[in-house]
Design a protein around this motif. Structure first.
Motif, PDB file in Angstrom:
ATOM      1  N   ASP A  48      25.074 -27.418  17.721  1.00 41.12           N
ATOM      2  CA  ASP A  48      25.695 -28.495  17.021  1.00 41.12           C
ATOM      3  C   ASP A  48      26.324 -27.768  15.591  1.00 41.12           C
ATOM      4  OD1 ASP A  48      25.689 -30.882  18.316  1.00 41.12           O
ATOM      5  OD2 ASP A  48      23.628 -31.643  17.254  1.00 41.12           O
ATOM      6  N   VAL A  49      25.445 -26.733  15.344  1.00 42.02           N
ATOM      7  CA  VAL A  49      25.981 -25.857  14.254  1.00 42.02           C
ATOM      8  C   VAL A  49      27.284 -24.984  14.594  1.00 42.02           C
ATOM      9  CG1 VAL A  49      25.478 -23.699  12.827  1.00 42.02           C
ATOM     10  CG2 VAL A  49      23.768 -25.446  13.075  1.00 42.02           C
ATOM     11  N   ALA A  50      27.315 -24.654  15.965  1.00 42.17           N
ATOM     12  CA  ALA A  50      28.401 -23.863  16.328  1.00 42.17           C
ATOM     13  C   ALA A  50      29.673 -24.864  16.415  1.00 42.17           C
ATOM     14  CB  ALA A  50      28.121 -23.418  17.911  1.00 42.17           C
ATOM     15  N   THR A  51      29.602 -26.327  16.618  1.00 41.06           N
ATOM     16  CA  THR A  51      30.444 -26.995  16.685  1.00 41.06           C
ATOM     17  C   THR A  51      30.796 -27.885  15.468  1.00 41.06           C
ATOM     18  OG1 THR A  51      29.294 -29.162  17.189  1.00 41.06           O
ATOM     19  CG2 THR A  51      30.291 -27.625  18.985  1.00 41.06           C
ATOM     20  N   GLY A  52      30.323 -27.431  14.505  1.00 42.64           N
ATOM     21  CA  GLY A  52      30.240 -28.153  13.084  1.00 42.64           C
ATOM     22  C   GLY A  52      29.767 -29.668  12.925  1.00 42.64           C
ATOM     23  N   ALA A  68      17.176 -19.220  22.787  1.00 44.05           N
ATOM     24  CA  ALA A  68      17.933 -18.158  23.084  1.00 44.05           C
ATOM     25  C   ALA A  68      19.534 -18.578  23.579  1.00 44.05           C
ATOM     26  CB  ALA A  68      17.259 -17.666  24.663  1.00 44.05           C
ATOM     27  N   ALA A  69      19.822 -19.528  24.137  1.00 45.77           N
ATOM     28  CA  ALA A  69      21.239 -19.791  24.538  1.00 45.77           C
ATOM     29  C   ALA A  69      21.955 -20.595  23.456  1.00 45.77           C
ATOM     30  CB  ALA A  69      21.214 -21.019  25.944  1.00 45.77           C
ATOM     31  N   GLY A  70      21.462 -21.130  22.785  1.00 53.32           N
ATOM     32  CA  GLY A  70      21.834 -21.731  21.486  1.00 53.32           C
ATOM     33  C   GLY A  70      22.060 -20.703  20.565  1.00 53.32           C
ATOM     34  N   ASP A  71      21.283 -19.868  20.313  1.00 50.08           N
ATOM     35  CA  ASP A  71      21.456 -18.838  19.322  1.00 50.08           C
ATOM     36  C   ASP A  71      22.917 -18.135  19.686  1.00 50.08           C
ATOM     37  OD1 ASP A  71      20.926 -16.629  17.318  1.00 50.08           O
ATOM     38  OD2 ASP A  71      20.002 -15.620  18.890  1.00 50.08           O
ATOM     39  N   ARG A  75      26.009 -17.816  17.291  1.00 44.85           N
ATOM     40  CA  ARG A  75      26.690 -16.516  16.832  1.00 44.85           C
ATOM     41  C   ARG A  75      28.054 -16.417  17.505  1.00 44.85           C
ATOM     42  NH1 ARG A  75      24.238 -12.445  19.036  1.00 44.85           N
ATOM     43  NH2 ARG A  75      22.594 -13.725  20.086  1.00 44.85           N
ATOM     44  N   GLU A  76      28.423 -16.606  18.670  1.00 46.59           N
ATOM     45  CA  GLU A  76      29.663 -16.547  19.275  1.00 46.59           C
ATOM     46  C   GLU A  76      30.763 -17.514  18.489  1.00 46.59           C
ATOM     47  OE1 GLU A  76      31.247 -14.489  21.516  1.00 46.59           O
ATOM     48  OE2 GLU A  76      29.201 -13.346  21.471  1.00 46.59           O
ATOM     49  N   LEU A  80      25.802 -17.343  11.232  1.00 47.38           N
ATOM     50  CA  LEU A  80      24.585 -16.264  11.083  1.00 47.38           C
ATOM     51  C   LEU A  80      23.506 -16.926  11.772  1.00 47.38           C
ATOM     52  CD1 LEU A  80      25.661 -14.953   7.660  1.00 47.38           C
ATOM     53  CD2 LEU A  80      26.316 -13.952   9.847  1.00 47.38           C
ATOM     54  N   THR A  81      22.672 -16.019  12.211  1.00 46.90           N
ATOM     55  CA  THR A  81      21.100 -16.732  12.841  1.00 46.90           C
ATOM     56  C   THR A  81      20.364 -15.611  12.338  1.00 46.90           C
ATOM     57  OG1 THR A  81      21.129 -15.683  14.800  1.00 46.90           O
ATOM     58  CG2 THR A  81      22.171 -17.627  14.740  1.00 46.90           C
TER      59      THR A  81
END
Length: 117
Positions: A48-52, A68-71, A75-76, A80-81
């Motif tokens: 959800d952070v990745a998509t906004g 692991a996968a969500g991190d 990042r991609e 920042l994590t």
């Protein structure tokens, strides 16, 4: 958004003592941000952070399979994590946010002692 307008995701542990401490950190964080959400899945919160859908996320007490996968996805997507200042994201403390929000949230969580039980 500015930190005061950030929608922040978090989670709570299973142990009563840990949840009490996490609730206290959340109580002190709520007046400083727009709102807090609890989705129930660290992996989804990081996505959800990745998509906004979330502006930022933090949690402690996770296992590697929780994040692991969500991190990687966060990042991609440019987030920042990390954990405590100078440390990587870990079970001790997981934080994800875009640049600017990340540093503000990390500093506030450090001040609030979010990594303590």
């Amino acid at each position: 958004p500015p930190f005061e307008q950030a929608l922040v995701g978090t989670g709570f542990g299973y142990l009563t003592e840990r949840r009490e401490r996490q609730a206290e950190v959340a109580r002190r964080l709520v007046p400083k941000v727009r709102d807090i959400r609890r989705g129930g899945s660290a992996a989804i919160d990081l996505c959800d952070v990745a998509t906004g859908r979330l502006d930022a996320y933090y949690e402690r007490g996770l296992h590697p399979w929780d994040f692991a996968a969500g991190d990687l996805i966060a990042r991609e997507a440019g987030a920042l994590t990390g954990g405590r200042p100078g440390e990587p994201l870990s079970g001790e403390l997981a934080i994800a946010a875009p640049p600017g929000l990340f540093e503000a949230l990390q500093g506030l969580l450090e001040d609030l002692g979010a990594w303590h039980d």
